[in-house]
Design a protein around this motif. Sequence first.
Motif, PDB file in Angstrom:
ATOM      1  N   ASP A   1     -17.721   2.734  16.386  1.00  0.00           N
ATOM      2  CA  ASP A   1     -19.123   2.594  16.657  1.00  0.00           C
ATOM      3  C   ASP A   1     -19.730   3.762  17.340  1.00  0.00           C
ATOM      4  OD1 ASP A   1     -18.936   0.215  15.200  1.00  0.00           O
ATOM      5  OD2 ASP A   1     -18.599  -0.978  17.054  1.00  0.00           O
ATOM      6  N   ASP A   2     -21.203   3.677  17.106  1.00  0.00           N
ATOM      7  CA  ASP A   2     -21.964   4.850  17.722  1.00  0.00           C
ATOM      8  C   ASP A   2     -22.166   4.371  19.376  1.00  0.00           C
ATOM      9  OD1 ASP A   2     -23.846   6.400  19.088  1.00  0.00           O
ATOM     10  OD2 ASP A   2     -25.222   6.208  17.258  1.00  0.00           O
ATOM     11  N   PRO A   3     -21.601   5.100  20.207  1.00  0.00           N
ATOM     12  CA  PRO A   3     -21.514   4.779  21.713  1.00  0.00           C
ATOM     13  C   PRO A   3     -23.086   4.653  22.393  1.00  0.00           C
ATOM     14  CG  PRO A   3     -20.683   7.080  21.579  1.00  0.00           C
ATOM     15  CD  PRO A   3     -20.927   6.442  20.064  1.00  0.00           C
ATOM     16  N   TYR A   4     -24.063   5.041  21.506  1.00  0.00           N
ATOM     17  CA  TYR A   4     -25.447   4.709  21.961  1.00  0.00           C
ATOM     18  C   TYR A   4     -25.653   3.459  22.410  1.00  0.00           C
ATOM     19  CZ  TYR A   4     -30.445   5.021  22.122  1.00  0.00           C
ATOM     20  OH  TYR A   4     -31.653   4.585  22.588  1.00  0.00           O
ATOM     21  N   VAL A   5     -26.209   3.223  23.523  1.00  0.00           N
ATOM     22  CA  VAL A   5     -26.664   1.878  23.723  1.00  0.00           C
ATOM     23  C   VAL A   5     -28.154   1.771  23.757  1.00  0.00           C
ATOM     24  CG1 VAL A   5     -26.786  -0.057  25.654  1.00  0.00           C
ATOM     25  CG2 VAL A   5     -24.838   1.551  25.597  1.00  0.00           C
ATOM     26  N   PRO A   6     -28.704   1.129  22.855  1.00  0.00           N
ATOM     27  CA  PRO A   6     -29.977   0.982  22.483  1.00  0.00           C
ATOM     28  C   PRO A   6     -30.848   0.560  23.607  1.00  0.00           C
ATOM     29  CG  PRO A   6     -28.686  -0.183  20.673  1.00  0.00           C
ATOM     30  CD  PRO A   6     -27.877   0.177  21.889  1.00  0.00           C
TER      31      PRO A   6
ATOM     32  N   VAL B   1     -23.791 -13.860  11.089  1.00  0.00           N
ATOM     33  CA  VAL B   1     -23.139 -12.714  11.042  1.00  0.00           C
ATOM     34  C   VAL B   1     -22.170 -12.442  12.246  1.00  0.00           C
ATOM     35  CG1 VAL B   1     -23.181 -10.072  11.311  1.00  0.00           C
ATOM     36  CG2 VAL B   1     -24.830 -11.400   9.687  1.00  0.00           C
ATOM     37  N   LEU B   2     -22.805 -12.866  13.558  1.00  0.00           N
ATOM     38  CA  LEU B   2     -21.998 -12.968  14.670  1.00  0.00           C
ATOM     39  C   LEU B   2     -21.111 -14.096  14.910  1.00  0.00           C
ATOM     40  CD1 LEU B   2     -25.089 -12.195  17.019  1.00  0.00           C
ATOM     41  CD2 LEU B   2     -23.238 -10.637  16.565  1.00  0.00           C
ATOM     42  N   GLU B   3     -21.164 -14.903  14.138  1.00  0.00           N
ATOM     43  CA  GLU B   3     -20.010 -16.043  14.230  1.00  0.00           C
ATOM     44  C   GLU B   3     -18.725 -15.386  13.255  1.00  0.00           C
ATOM     45  OE1 GLU B   3     -21.443 -19.888  13.094  1.00  0.00           O
ATOM     46  OE2 GLU B   3     -22.763 -20.011  14.517  1.00  0.00           O
ATOM     47  N   ILE B   4     -19.152 -14.659  12.279  1.00  0.00           N
ATOM     48  CA  ILE B   4     -18.188 -13.961  11.406  1.00  0.00           C
ATOM     49  C   ILE B   4     -17.751 -12.827  12.074  1.00  0.00           C
ATOM     50  CG2 ILE B   4     -17.626 -12.677   9.125  1.00  0.00           C
ATOM     51  CD1 ILE B   4     -20.169 -14.370   7.961  1.00  0.00           C
ATOM     52  N   ASP B   5     -18.626 -12.154  12.679  1.00  0.00           N
ATOM     53  CA  ASP B   5     -18.134 -10.753  13.471  1.00  0.00           C
ATOM     54  C   ASP B   5     -18.804 -10.714  14.661  1.00  0.00           C
ATOM     55  OD1 ASP B   5     -17.329  -8.202  14.220  1.00  0.00           O
ATOM     56  OD2 ASP B   5     -18.248  -7.263  12.562  1.00  0.00           O
ATOM     57  N   ALA B   6     -18.052 -11.314  15.842  1.00  0.00           N
ATOM     58  CA  ALA B   6     -18.819 -11.480  16.951  1.00  0.00           C
ATOM     59  C   ALA B   6     -19.384  -9.857  17.547  1.00  0.00           C
ATOM     60  CB  ALA B   6     -18.060 -11.827  18.148  1.00  0.00           C
TER      61      ALA B   6
ATOM     62  N   GLU C   1     -22.541  -4.634  15.458  1.00  0.00           N
ATOM     63  CA  GLU C   1     -23.566  -3.951  16.334  1.00  0.00           C
ATOM     64  C   GLU C   1     -24.956  -4.214  15.765  1.00  0.00           C
ATOM     65  OE1 GLU C   1     -24.576  -1.782  19.630  1.00  0.00           O
ATOM     66  OE2 GLU C   1     -22.536  -2.769  19.110  1.00  0.00           O
ATOM     67  N   GLN C   2     -25.116  -4.099  14.409  1.00  0.00           N
ATOM     68  CA  GLN C   2     -26.372  -4.315  13.819  1.00  0.00           C
ATOM     69  C   GLN C   2     -26.936  -5.705  14.150  1.00  0.00           C
ATOM     70  OE1 GLN C   2     -27.304  -2.848   9.763  1.00  0.00           O
ATOM     71  NE2 GLN C   2     -25.138  -2.092   9.883  1.00  0.00           N
ATOM     72  N   ALA C   3     -26.258  -6.825  14.065  1.00  0.00           N
ATOM     73  CA  ALA C   3     -26.550  -8.180  14.408  1.00  0.00           C
ATOM     74  C   ALA C   3     -26.829  -7.904  15.890  1.00  0.00           C
ATOM     75  CB  ALA C   3     -25.453  -9.137  14.185  1.00  0.00           C
ATOM     76  N   ARG C   4     -26.113  -7.592  16.854  1.00  0.00           N
ATOM     77  CA  ARG C   4     -26.287  -7.621  18.388  1.00  0.00           C
ATOM     78  C   ARG C   4     -27.717  -6.866  18.469  1.00  0.00           C
ATOM     79  NH1 ARG C   4     -22.054  -9.266  21.119  1.00  0.00           N
ATOM     80  NH2 ARG C   4     -22.877  -8.281  22.964  1.00  0.00           N
ATOM     81  N   ASN C   5     -27.795  -5.619  17.830  1.00  0.00           N
ATOM     82  CA  ASN C   5     -29.257  -5.049  18.064  1.00  0.00           C
ATOM     83  C   ASN C   5     -30.374  -6.002  17.587  1.00  0.00           C
ATOM     84  OD1 ASN C   5     -28.043  -3.041  19.122  1.00  0.00           O
ATOM     85  ND2 ASN C   5     -27.963  -1.851  17.252  1.00  0.00           N
ATOM     86  N   GLY C   6     -30.203  -6.450  16.344  1.00  0.00           N
ATOM     87  CA  GLY C   6     -31.348  -7.428  16.071  1.00  0.00           C
ATOM     88  C   GLY C   6     -31.589  -8.658  16.753  1.00  0.00           C
TER      89      GLY C   6
END
Length: 495
Positions: free
Chosen positions: A250-255, A421-426, A429-434
């Motif tokens: 994953d991109d290590p950049y923290v949004p 999405v997060l329940e499938i893949d905790a 990164e895209q879901a966490r950003n959203g």
Amino acid sequence: MSRGFFQALPSGSIIQRYTIHGVLGQGGFGITYLAHDANLSQPVAIKEYLPTDLCWRNTDDDVVPFTKSHRKDFRWGLNRFITEAQTLSRFEHPNIVSVFSVFEMNRTAYMVMRYEDGSSLSEILDRGATLDENWLKKMVLPILDGLGVVHAAGFTHRDIKPGNIYIRKDHSPVLLDFGSARRTEGVTARTLTTLVSPGYAPFEQYYARSDKQGPWTDIYGLGATLYRATVGTVPCDAIARSEALLSGADDPYVPATRAAAERYSVEFLCAIDRALSFREEKRPQDLAGWKRELEGELLVIGSTVIPAASARPVATQEIPDTRPPADTRNRWRGTRLLKAAVPIAAVAGLAAWVTTYQPPVIDADAMRSAISFQADAFTPESPVDQGDDVDRLLQDAWRDLGEARFIGPGDDNALARLRRVLEIDADNEQARNGMGILHTYFLSIARRAVDEGAVRRAVRHARQAAAASMTEEERAASRQLIFDLRKIGEHRAMR
């Protein structure tokens, strides 16, 4: 003496009519001196062309290429330095440093610029970790106007960072040090050293060729500068990002939308993240479009553009004192300021916060019909069908965000899909950003409701922020805010 800086001319040296007083800064491309102009009897800044990987200074103060093989590149860079100084001298803008002249001496060249007395943004940031959003907008928007003149002539600055932005004594900003400027049209690749400031330079700037560089390159530098001023740290270097992405990580950049949430408007943070997109085509392609995002006229999430109809322009005529806002790091973060408050103290604390807080540019009323939240917002969603397609859910979630279907009953909204999405893949990164965007958005409109005295509406939006929280700590903080706001409402009702 200036000899403490590598290969610098000593103090007292005279070049043409200028007497060197000391060194203002040094990089891989050259040295900038503070000097005195004997004719005009005023201080000036002088940039000396001295690429340290190609040349050295001999005992006669002449700048000499290391070997014959270095001579061609040195001369090519020298010619470019002179040509670009001549071009930059034609630019007249109050927020771009003025170039007076350029001349050759000591077998190199010197660019004479106006000396700007003040504090660099780097110095201001060193006195405090972060800065206020309104302060930053009043600093960066005039810089964008001036840089637009440079871009229109086909040049990019290529070295935008806090150290190259000065706040003058009259509080106006000015962009300095165009020694790294390059024309972006039809440039042949050269082996001359690529100049980068780690964390502030995009990946394309690490190439010797510059035809891949343009306004989006400077936008990255500006975005990184704002990231440093909001998050408190320099963003992850582009080389480290490229290595991670090439290895499949994953991109290590923290949004910024995650790292600085609750302290800045979601539009402002999204604009910073867009500017720091790794791929240049994902960034804003011109300053005018990015300026609209910074000002809050547009909220851009991925490829989705959400207009903000109630956007209010930020004044750019004056910048506050160059001292950073008092202890910005300890300003209101979500709910922590109200945690220990009793009803009367909470009212006093909230009043003090409203006095200093600048409400975000958000049309809450326009979103009201699209944002409904019931009392059971904290109830976990039903079990997820493991056959759900994550990519499809993410695509639908971003569409929901673009169409303002943020939250509501049922599964036809961004929050529900991101949760699935997060329940499938905790760790998606895209879901966490959203989720971070939703959390920040709802907190920001809760603040606006407080500013307008609408406590009930603030409670509802605080509940919505809690629903988008990623951790129990965030959820508990939102609940604490709800509790304190209700106490404020009860206190008002008793008056």
